[in-house]
Every structure is written in structure tokens, then in C-alpha cells.
Design a protein around this motif. Sequence first.
Motif, PDB file in Angstrom:
ATOM      1  N   ARG A 138      82.501  27.899  29.111  1.00 20.36           N
ATOM      2  CA  ARG A 138      82.461  28.192  27.673  1.00 20.36           C
ATOM      3  C   ARG A 138      82.473  26.916  26.843  1.00 20.36           C
ATOM      4  O   ARG A 138      81.763  26.814  25.839  1.00 20.36           O
ATOM      5  CB  ARG A 138      83.630  29.101  27.302  1.00 20.36           C
ATOM      6  CG  ARG A 138      83.504  30.522  27.831  1.00 20.36           C
ATOM      7  CD  ARG A 138      84.516  31.438  27.184  1.00 20.36           C
ATOM      8  NE  ARG A 138      85.866  31.127  27.616  1.00 20.36           N
ATOM      9  CZ  ARG A 138      86.457  31.667  28.675  1.00 20.36           C
ATOM     10  NH1 ARG A 138      85.786  32.526  29.434  1.00 20.36           N
ATOM     11  NH2 ARG A 138      87.688  31.370  29.003  1.00 20.36           N
ATOM     12  N   ASP A 140      81.408  23.950  27.723  1.00 16.42           N
ATOM     13  CA  ASP A 140      80.092  23.309  27.854  1.00 16.42           C
ATOM     14  C   ASP A 140      79.067  23.991  26.959  1.00 16.42           C
ATOM     15  O   ASP A 140      78.189  23.328  26.375  1.00 16.42           O
ATOM     16  CB  ASP A 140      79.618  23.360  29.304  1.00 16.42           C
ATOM     17  CG  ASP A 140      80.437  22.440  30.208  1.00 16.42           C
ATOM     18  OD1 ASP A 140      80.999  21.454  29.685  1.00 16.42           O
ATOM     19  OD2 ASP A 140      80.514  22.717  31.422  1.00 16.42           O
ATOM     20  N   ALA A 141      79.168  25.310  26.822  1.00 16.51           N
ATOM     21  CA  ALA A 141      78.249  26.035  25.945  1.00 16.51           C
ATOM     22  C   ALA A 141      78.474  25.665  24.488  1.00 16.51           C
ATOM     23  O   ALA A 141      77.534  25.561  23.701  1.00 16.51           O
ATOM     24  CB  ALA A 141      78.414  27.541  26.143  1.00 16.51           C
ATOM     25  N   LYS A 143      79.571  22.780  23.405  1.00 21.41           N
ATOM     26  CA  LYS A 143      78.947  21.461  23.229  1.00 21.41           C
ATOM     27  C   LYS A 143      77.427  21.585  23.179  1.00 21.41           C
ATOM     28  O   LYS A 143      76.752  20.878  22.409  1.00 21.41           O
ATOM     29  CB  LYS A 143      79.372  20.531  24.367  1.00 21.41           C
ATOM     30  CG  LYS A 143      80.838  20.134  24.321  1.00 21.41           C
ATOM     31  CD  LYS A 143      81.132  18.975  25.240  1.00 21.41           C
ATOM     32  CE  LYS A 143      81.023  19.350  26.699  1.00 21.41           C
ATOM     33  NZ  LYS A 143      81.410  18.214  27.590  1.00 21.41           N
ATOM     34  N   GLY A 144      76.863  22.474  23.977  1.00 20.39           N
ATOM     35  CA  GLY A 144      75.421  22.675  23.956  1.00 20.39           C
ATOM     36  C   GLY A 144      74.939  23.227  22.629  1.00 20.39           C
ATOM     37  O   GLY A 144      73.886  22.825  22.118  1.00 20.39           O
ATOM     38  N   LEU A 145      75.703  24.160  22.049  1.00 20.01           N
ATOM     39  CA  LEU A 145      75.337  24.700  20.739  1.00 20.01           C
ATOM     40  C   LEU A 145      75.340  23.608  19.676  1.00 20.01           C
ATOM     41  O   LEU A 145      74.444  23.539  18.829  1.00 20.01           O
ATOM     42  CB  LEU A 145      76.313  25.820  20.345  1.00 20.01           C
ATOM     43  CG  LEU A 145      76.029  27.203  20.921  1.00 20.01           C
ATOM     44  CD1 LEU A 145      77.181  28.151  20.601  1.00 20.01           C
ATOM     45  CD2 LEU A 145      74.727  27.755  20.365  1.00 20.01           C
ATOM     46  N   PHE A 289      66.940  26.404  22.816  1.00 20.87           N
ATOM     47  CA  PHE A 289      68.104  25.815  23.475  1.00 20.87           C
ATOM     48  C   PHE A 289      69.396  26.432  22.951  1.00 20.87           C
ATOM     49  O   PHE A 289      70.328  26.710  23.726  1.00 20.87           O
ATOM     50  CB  PHE A 289      68.099  24.299  23.252  1.00 20.87           C
ATOM     51  CG  PHE A 289      69.220  23.582  23.943  1.00 20.87           C
ATOM     52  CD1 PHE A 289      69.197  23.350  25.313  1.00 20.87           C
ATOM     53  CD2 PHE A 289      70.319  23.131  23.216  1.00 20.87           C
ATOM     54  CE1 PHE A 289      70.235  22.689  25.946  1.00 20.87           C
ATOM     55  CE2 PHE A 289      71.363  22.467  23.849  1.00 20.87           C
ATOM     56  CZ  PHE A 289      71.323  22.247  25.213  1.00 20.87           C
ATOM     57  N   GLN A 290      69.467  26.670  21.652  1.00 18.70           N
ATOM     58  CA  GLN A 290      70.678  27.260  21.073  1.00 18.70           C
ATOM     59  C   GLN A 290      70.899  28.680  21.570  1.00 18.70           C
ATOM     60  O   GLN A 290      72.040  29.070  21.855  1.00 18.70           O
ATOM     61  CB  GLN A 290      70.578  27.252  19.547  1.00 18.70           C
ATOM     62  CG  GLN A 290      70.678  25.868  18.919  1.00 18.70           C
ATOM     63  CD  GLN A 290      70.594  25.923  17.413  1.00 18.70           C
ATOM     64  OE1 GLN A 290      71.424  26.516  16.732  1.00 18.70           O
ATOM     65  NE2 GLN A 290      69.581  25.282  16.854  1.00 18.70           N
ATOM     66  N   GLU A 292      69.976  29.920  24.397  1.00 17.23           N
ATOM     67  CA  GLU A 292      70.433  29.823  25.787  1.00 17.23           C
ATOM     68  C   GLU A 292      71.923  29.522  25.852  1.00 17.23           C
ATOM     69  O   GLU A 292      72.662  30.118  26.662  1.00 17.23           O
ATOM     70  CB  GLU A 292      69.641  28.733  26.510  1.00 17.23           C
ATOM     71  CG  GLU A 292      68.180  29.080  26.745  1.00 17.23           C
ATOM     72  CD  GLU A 292      67.419  27.903  27.336  1.00 17.23           C
ATOM     73  OE1 GLU A 292      68.030  26.817  27.480  1.00 17.23           O
ATOM     74  OE2 GLU A 292      66.221  28.064  27.654  1.00 17.23           O
ATOM     75  N   GLN A 293      72.383  28.621  25.010  1.00 14.14           N
ATOM     76  CA  GLN A 293      73.800  28.274  25.001  1.00 14.14           C
ATOM     77  C   GLN A 293      74.650  29.420  24.463  1.00 14.14           C
ATOM     78  O   GLN A 293      75.769  29.659  24.955  1.00 14.14           O
ATOM     79  CB  GLN A 293      74.026  27.011  24.169  1.00 14.14           C
ATOM     80  CG  GLN A 293      73.299  25.778  24.680  1.00 14.14           C
ATOM     81  CD  GLN A 293      73.649  25.465  26.116  1.00 14.14           C
ATOM     82  OE1 GLN A 293      74.815  25.421  26.491  1.00 14.14           O
ATOM     83  NE2 GLN A 293      72.619  25.247  26.942  1.00 14.14           N
ATOM     84  N   ARG A 296      75.012  31.905  27.181  1.00 10.94           N
ATOM     85  CA  ARG A 296      75.938  31.351  28.176  1.00 10.94           C
ATOM     86  C   ARG A 296      77.379  31.486  27.708  1.00 10.94           C
ATOM     87  O   ARG A 296      78.283  31.786  28.497  1.00 10.94           O
ATOM     88  CB  ARG A 296      75.589  29.892  28.407  1.00 10.94           C
ATOM     89  CG  ARG A 296      76.454  29.183  29.424  1.00 10.94           C
ATOM     90  CD  ARG A 296      76.050  27.721  29.501  1.00 10.94           C
ATOM     91  NE  ARG A 296      76.895  26.980  30.427  1.00 10.94           N
ATOM     92  CZ  ARG A 296      76.862  25.660  30.557  1.00 10.94           C
ATOM     93  NH1 ARG A 296      76.021  24.945  29.825  1.00 10.94           N
ATOM     94  NH2 ARG A 296      77.664  25.069  31.417  1.00 10.94           N
ATOM     95  N   LEU A 297      77.605  31.307  26.409  1.00  6.65           N
ATOM     96  CA  LEU A 297      78.960  31.404  25.858  1.00  6.65           C
ATOM     97  C   LEU A 297      79.477  32.835  25.905  1.00  6.65           C
ATOM     98  O   LEU A 297      80.592  33.094  26.378  1.00  6.65           O
ATOM     99  CB  LEU A 297      78.964  30.868  24.428  1.00  6.65           C
ATOM    100  CG  LEU A 297      80.282  30.964  23.664  1.00  6.65           C
ATOM    101  CD1 LEU A 297      81.348  30.104  24.329  1.00  6.65           C
ATOM    102  CD2 LEU A 297      80.097  30.534  22.211  1.00  6.65           C
TER     103      LEU A 297
END
Length: 471
Positions: A138, A140-141, A143-145, A289-290, A292-293, A296-297
Motif C-alpha cells: 500500500r 508503495d502504491a 508513492k506511485g500515485l 500509471f495513476q 494502476e497505482q 494496487r492500493l
Amino acid sequence: MDVAPRAIILLLTLVLPAVAQGQAQAGMPLTFNEALQQAASASGQVQGAVLDVRAKTLKAEALSNIDGPSVDLTAFRGRLSTDLNIDTSRLSGVAGGIESALPGLPIPEIPNSLNREVVTNLTSFGLVGMWPVYTGGRLDAVKGLASGMTREAEAERIEAEEKLATLVAQRYFQLLLAKRVVAVRAEVTAGVTEHQRDAAKLEKGGLISRAERLRADVALDGARSDEAQARSDEEVAQVALDRLLDARVQVRPGTPLFVNSLPVGTLQSFISTGMRENAAWKKIDSKRFQTEQALRLHGKEYSPTVFAVGNYNLNRGSEKLVRSNWAVGVVVAVPLVHRINTGKMISAAKLDQERVEVTARQAERDIPTLIEKNWRALENARIQFLSTASSVELARENIRLQSVAFKQGQVTSLEVIDARLNLARIETQRAQTAYNYVMGLAQLLEATGETQRLGSLAAAADIQLPLDSTP
């Protein structure tokens, strides 16, 4: 002080500001790239996009260590009240043994328990540490967002700069077009004025009628009116460019209208570049990309969370019973019931992902179509400009021949005037075609995300229209 020096100082006081003002009004020639930089500095939209990128970047950097350890310093100062309960039931047997061994010794009665309320002034300093060991991805997601939002802000900044470059090109070269039209109309006025003088001389000599001379007078009035209208259009174009650049003095363009006699690139090369560099396409990539994150979250809402924790308190009180304490360990949390419907959040994230993919498929068709449209418009303008080169020479030669024939009484005044108007039409059309070429190139470069190339292509062009008033 003598009278002469005073007069010189007064003269300088009056003349120098006027000279400086004249220089300021004239301004220094500004190339297209310089105008673009000045416009970017003055554009609230571009500057706002730049600030948004900086803000999103700082937020992403702030979250870069979200999965690392944290240590907090705590402090407390106050009064503490607590009840102490001590079990003394075993001491009763010990007291009975002592009494048997030492008869006559006074032994106080020992109660089965002792209760005492302790009130103390407490000062406590502590360190509390926590380290997320496992969060199911979570963090990592998250940070990805944040990274995806930064990428989106960067794409929006590029898009704002690309649109601004096209707008600057429009106003910058529109002013050059207006100046070119003024030069053409001024030449027509000068030519018709000369023709009118010749007509007046011929009328006095009885070689032409009064009606022929009146036609020349009417043509001169029309030429002056057209020139005045062209100068008015130039002033409007000047104001539009000055305000776009937020210039304090009038901007003098230093990059002329231009045409490249050879194609600047193939259609396929522009399409390939556009599918990589187009600002809208970059924005779609960031959105993809957002999503996908986000999926994932939300997909890890029921994953367990493991934290390593530690605590140390240094307690100081008025009672000796209060001492320092510490604790270390691992906390495991397994979500059981959420107030938010996680299943629906996951479904919404999947729909967002699908929406982005639908937009991407549409963009895969729209971007090449836009690039091809602009490329063909560019090529049409280039070919049209090149095809009219000989027409200018023919029109100028026709004016010379008609003027000579008029002086010999072989043609009418109307034919001379038509010849001059024909040249003005051809030169105005060529200037308009050159402007259409530049704007087609600017729009093509915007579609491919390469507006920074416009200045270099202008400088390298083998056909450049003059900047001065000479047609």
C-alpha cells in the motif's frame, strides 16, 4: 555658473529623455525564440503549470520515505494519582511464628492487604519509534500515485508551453504579415501617385481626356484608403503581440516570415515523433500509471500490516515508586471490517483504468489524424508559395510595359492601375501564403510536441521575406 553651461545643461535635460523615449519606442529586434521566452515569463497559465510541477514534485519527495522508520520525542509534566494494592496475607503466618518463638513480644496486627493512594508530580521524557515492516504494497502504491501526479503536472506544463508557442507564433508572424501588407500598399500608393502625376501632365498636353485623369485621382484615393486600413491592421497586430509578451515597449520582430523550399520532414517521421512527444499522449500515460497505482492500493485493503515498535520513557517523580520503563515489539493488524466498501472502490478503480484505456485508443487515432492534417496544410502552403514566384516578376514587367504604353497613349489609365493592383494582389497573396506556411508548421510542431524547433527552422529557412518596408 555661466549662462552657456546652464543652457547646455537645460538642453541636455530636454533632449536626452526624448532620445531615450524614442529608443524605447523603437525597441530592440526580438527573435521568435526570445519572444517565446518573454511570453512564457508573462503567461499566468505557464507559470501556474510550472509552480504546480514544483509543488507535485515536492509532495512526491515528501512521501519518498513513507515506508521508513519514524521516531517521536514525547514529553509530559503534571501530577499523577494511582492506587497501590499490596497483598500481605502471607505475612500473618510469619507474625504468628515470631509470636510463638518470642512470647511476650508485642507483634502488631498485620492486615491481609495494604491499600495506598500515591499522588506524585511526574516529569516524563520518551522516545517512540515505529517502522512499517509489511503493508501489502500500500505504501508503495501511495508513492506511485504521487509520482504519477508529478508526471501529469509535467505533461500539463508541456501542454501549456506548446499551446503558448503556437499563440506566440500566430501573433508574432501576424504582425510581420501586417507589416508586409503595409509595405505592399505603400508601394501601390507610391506607384499610383506617380501615375496620377503623369496623367495630369498628359491632360495638360491634351493627350488624354479629363475622365482619364479623374480615373487616376480615384485610384489614388483608393490606394491611400487601402494603405490606411493596412496600417490600422498593423497597429492592432502590434498591440496584440505587445500585450501577449507584456512588453513595455513595442516589439520589433527579428525573425522574418519564411518558407522552406524543401519539406521539413516526412509524414511518417512526424507521426512517430507525435506518438512519443505529444503532450496529450504524455498526460494519458501519466493517468494510466495513476490508475494502476490506485487499483494496487485498493486491492490490498485487507492485507495484514506489520509494524515494529519501540518505546522508552524516562519518568521522574516525587515518589520513588515511579521509575523509567521501556517496551519493544511487533504489532500485527489484520483488517476485518471496513467502513468503506472496498469491493466498490476496487470496481471504481478498474472503471477508471478502463476509461483511460478508452481515451488512449481514441488518442491513437486522433493524434495521427491531426498530424497528417497539419502536415498536408504545411505542404500545400509550401507548394503554393513556390508556384507563385514567377508571377511577381511577370506582374512587375507588366506594370513597366503598361506605364510606357500609357505615356504613349496606347492604353488607358485603368489598365495601368489594374496592373499595379494585380502586383499588390500577388505580393499580398504570397505574404499570406508564407504566413499560412509558418502557422501550419507551428501547429504541426505543437501536435508532435516539438514547438522548440520552430525558431531553428525559421533561422535555417532558405526563403525569408524581408523585415523592412521594401516589398
